[in-house]
Design an enzyme around this catalytic site. Structure first.
Site, PDB file in Angstrom:
ATOM      1  N   TRP A 138       0.851  -1.196   0.000  1.00  0.00           N
ATOM      2  CA  TRP A 138       0.000   0.000   0.000  1.00  0.00           C
ATOM      3  C   TRP A 138       0.877   1.232   0.000  1.00  0.00           C
ATOM      4  CZ3 TRP A 138      -4.756  -0.584  -1.335  1.00  0.00           C
ATOM      5  CH2 TRP A 138      -5.646   0.485  -1.223  1.00  0.00           C
ATOM      6  N   ASP A 194       0.558  11.149  -0.059  1.00  0.00           N
ATOM      7  CA  ASP A 194      -0.451  12.194   0.082  1.00  0.00           C
ATOM      8  C   ASP A 194      -1.802  11.597   0.470  1.00  0.00           C
ATOM      9  OD1 ASP A 194      -0.780  10.921  -2.460  1.00  0.00           O
ATOM     10  OD2 ASP A 194      -1.954  12.622  -3.144  1.00  0.00           O
ATOM     11  N   GLU A 197      -3.107   8.839  -1.518  1.00  0.00           N
ATOM     12  CA  GLU A 197      -2.377   7.575  -1.391  1.00  0.00           C
ATOM     13  C   GLU A 197      -1.579   7.227  -2.633  1.00  0.00           C
ATOM     14  OE1 GLU A 197      -4.940   5.141   1.559  1.00  0.00           O
ATOM     15  OE2 GLU A 197      -6.086   5.125  -0.284  1.00  0.00           O
ATOM     16  N   GLU A 198      -1.166   8.259  -3.376  1.00  0.00           N
ATOM     17  CA  GLU A 198      -0.517   8.005  -4.662  1.00  0.00           C
ATOM     18  C   GLU A 198       0.922   8.474  -4.754  1.00  0.00           C
ATOM     19  OE1 GLU A 198      -4.509   8.279  -7.452  1.00  0.00           O
ATOM     20  OE2 GLU A 198      -3.339  10.082  -7.093  1.00  0.00           O
ATOM     21  N   GLU A 418     -18.725   8.050  -3.998  1.00  0.00           N
ATOM     22  CA  GLU A 418     -17.467   8.788  -3.988  1.00  0.00           C
ATOM     23  C   GLU A 418     -17.432   9.813  -5.129  1.00  0.00           C
ATOM     24  OE1 GLU A 418     -13.661   6.946  -5.426  1.00  0.00           O
ATOM     25  OE2 GLU A 418     -13.154   7.035  -3.292  1.00  0.00           O
TER      26      GLU A 418
HETATM   27  C1  NOJ Z   1      -9.226   6.763  -1.692  1.00  0.00           C
HETATM   28  C2  NOJ Z   1      -8.983   8.190  -1.334  1.00  0.00           C
HETATM   29  O1  NOJ Z   1      -8.077   8.744  -2.262  1.00  0.00           O
HETATM   30  C3  NOJ Z   1      -8.420   8.288   0.062  1.00  0.00           C
HETATM   31  O2  NOJ Z   1      -8.242   9.647   0.408  1.00  0.00           O
HETATM   32  C4  NOJ Z   1      -9.357   7.653   1.050  1.00  0.00           C
HETATM   33  O3  NOJ Z   1      -8.759   7.656   2.324  1.00  0.00           O
HETATM   34  C5  NOJ Z   1      -9.696   6.238   0.638  1.00  0.00           C
HETATM   35  N1  NOJ Z   1     -10.108   6.160  -0.731  1.00  0.00           N
HETATM   36  C6  NOJ Z   1     -10.823   5.678   1.523  1.00  0.00           C
HETATM   37  O4  NOJ Z   1     -11.961   6.463   1.415  1.00  0.00           O
END
Ligand code: NOJ
Ligand code: NOJ
Length: 563
Positions: A138, A194, A197-198, A418
């Protein structure tokens, strides 16, 4: 005559428009609250299997699988509930808040791929919903989580103290909060994935929420008779660093990843570090600051031409917005929480302008204000002046427009996923995203003029001398056995002063090259070595120590082979 008729007509249109936003807010508010609560264990109707106080990100189990708990999402969600509880808006929430703090205290102690509670584990972004560690690859660590969790828990601690329960705060809550604050103080200057998560680099949102948590953490520490020296010193350093994201036009949200850096990261940072007593301070990028408003315009405009559903909308009217224009995740569509965040920043700004009784246009924010009045000039306009009145009503209308855009793409049952499709507006990606519901609740209360309690953002100053840093990437070729990792230590605080316990874990994403990027003091010579850890046993590289000569500016890469 004809002109005034046109004005009356426009007035009616604006009025009818704001009434339709009123009616969306009135129906969606309770749906968002119920949707949020449904995603919290153990009794939430969509959170089966989640431990007490655990927030699931979404009940979606495939495409994408969000049936996990993220520290970021959970902390933002509980901040909403804690604010509702402490303001008296919903006094029934206390047992749930107590469940949350118990659940988070356990997660803190759960060893995970980022480490243990004392060796970096607090930076782990997500866990299984039964509270066990998530062990697949991750984007880790994500260093906003501990800061956001501290912010939520500090809000609860402040209420408890004001209500005669300081003993519980000192004995139970403070030790939990302190772990997160110490982690933030120790590690805020290290690179992080960030909030999306990227990208592993520096992230504006992360630095901003870290700075906030250290300030309010310092205030709480003092109130409890605890030392705050570290928090104060590192808050100053973080505020120095926060200034470096501004490129004179907008906030560059990520320093890595090769993107423009135009990102709702910055808008979310502004609303989640809003302090109603901090005025329009630009050093903390308050919602009404010239920098945050200039940035908001650049951000919003970046979505005007890329989403089909924004076609034909006037260049100064609200549009759907997403995480960042280059986004491709699940098609890279508009996000409800990003679009609501734009409205929230504007309502927060209106709260402060009304409170201080004036609004200031600077050369930096001029392009933002020109959207509403092409002949407005830099200056300060007092409440009651025609400029103040027409700008604030146009900006409120603009803000309502972002709610109206989300409303248009909210299905009739009020569910918030989302994203919604950039061409058709159809909801997509994770269903019932808990964070989407939280973002609806915070924007609706900002629209009513309600602000969260202050965090001590008023009057903070950037230290008179800011140490400048340069991002240095260390790459080392090292073959390892299964379970063995490579770490970095060295002669400066950013390299943990040679502490093997606190050594920085390198990423093996490009094995056998191990990498990490660290901000080191510019124009300095720094000693360092790599170490290996296997089953808790530390092996140092052979002598002598290595040295990197950090340049005065720019970036630097050091390529080494294990020795
Ligand atoms: C992806 C989002 O980019 C991230 O900010 C979030 O924490 C997770 N999904 C879970 O909602
Ligand atoms: C102790 C280690 O044994 C050594 O190899 C390392 O270089 C120093 N710490 C740091 O000076």
């Amino acid at each position: 005559m004809r002109l005034s008729a046109a004005f009356v007509f426009l007035g009616l249109v604006v009025n009818a428009f704001s009434q339709s936003v009123d009616s969306y807010v009135n129906t969606e508010g309770p749906i968002a609250k119920a949707g949020l609560l449904a995603n919290i264990g153990p009794n939430g109707s969509k959170a089966h299997g989640a431990k007490a106080g655990i927030v699931i990100a979404s009940p979606s189990t495939s495409n994408p699988n969000y049936l996990y708990t993220w520290v970021r999402d959970s902390s933002l969600v509980f901040k909403v509930l804690i604010d509702q509880f402490t303001s008296g808006a919903d006094t029934s929430l206390r047992p749930l808040i107590d469940d949350f703090l118990t659940a988070e205290a356990r997660l803190q102690q759960t060893s995970n791929p980022s480490g243990t509670v004392t060796s970096g584990g607090l930076g782990e972004p997500k866990f299984n919903i039964d509270g066990t560690a998530f062990t697949d690859p991750w984007g880790r660590p994500q260093r906003d989580g501990p800061a956001l969790r501290a912010t939520a828990l500090i809000a609860y601690a402040n209420w408890l103290r004001a209500n005669g329960n300081t003993t519980f705060v000192s004995n139970t809550l403070w030790p939990i909060i302190k772990l997160d604050l110490d982690y933030v103080a120790d590690t805020w200057s290290q690179s992080t994935f960030d909030l999306w998560e990227e990208i592993d680099s520096d992230s504006f949102f992360t630095t901003a929420v870290q700075h906030r948590s250290l300030r309010e953490g310092s205030i709480l520490a003092n109130a409890l008779g605890q030392s705050s020296n570290d928090y104060d010193a590192e808050a100053g350093n973080a505020l120095c660093f926060l200034q470096t994201y501004w490129n004179t036009k907008y906030i560059v949200s990520n320093t890595g990843g090769g993107r423009s850096g135009i990102d709702s990261n910055s808008v979310l940072a502004s609303i989640h570090t809003f302090d109603v007593n901090a005025g329009c301070d630009a050093t903390t990028f308050q919602p009404c600051s010239d920098k945050a408003l200039a940035n908001l315009k650049v951000y919003v405009d970046s979505f005007r031409s890329i989403y089909g559903i924004n076609n034909g909308i006037a260049p100064n009217a609200a549009v759907a917005t997403g995480r960042y224009p280059e986004d491709v995740y699940f098609g890279g569509h508009p996000w409800y929480l990003s679009t609501f965040a734009v409205a929230e920043q504007l309502y927060d700004a209106l709260i402060v302008w009304n409170k201080q009784g004036s609004l200031t246009v600077t050369s930096i924010s001029l392009p933002f204000f020109q959207q509403f009045s092409s002949d407005i000039a830099p200056g300060t306009y007092a409440a009651g002046s025609s400029q103040f009145n027409s700008l604030t009503s146009a900006i409120r209308n603009f803000a309502d427009g972002f709610i109206a855009v989300n409303a248009k793409y909210t299905p009739s049952n009020g569910a918030l996923d989302e994203q919604y499709d950039r061409n058709t507006g159809k909801p997509t990606s994770a269903v019932d995203l808990t964070w989407s519901y939280a973002s609806a609740l915070t924007v609706f209360s900002a629209r009513k003029g309600v602000a969260s309690p202050s965090w001590g953002g008023a009057g903070v100053k950037v230290p008179s001398t800011c140490a400048t840093t340069v991002p240095v990437t260390f790459n080392v070729q090292a073959t390892t056995q299964l379970g063995e990792d490579i770490f970095l230590v060295g002669s400066v605080p950013a390299l943990q002063n040679w502490s093997t316990d606190k050594a920085l874990l390198l990423s093996a994403a490009n094995y056998p090259t191990w990498s990490i990027t660290v901000n080191l003091p510019a124009n300095s010579a720094v000693q360092y070595k790599f170490i290996r850890k296997f089953n808790g046993q530390v092996t140092w590289e052979s002598d002598p120590n290595r040295q990197v000569n950090v340049p005065a500016s720019g970036t630097f890469t050091e390529n080494d082979t294990w020795r």
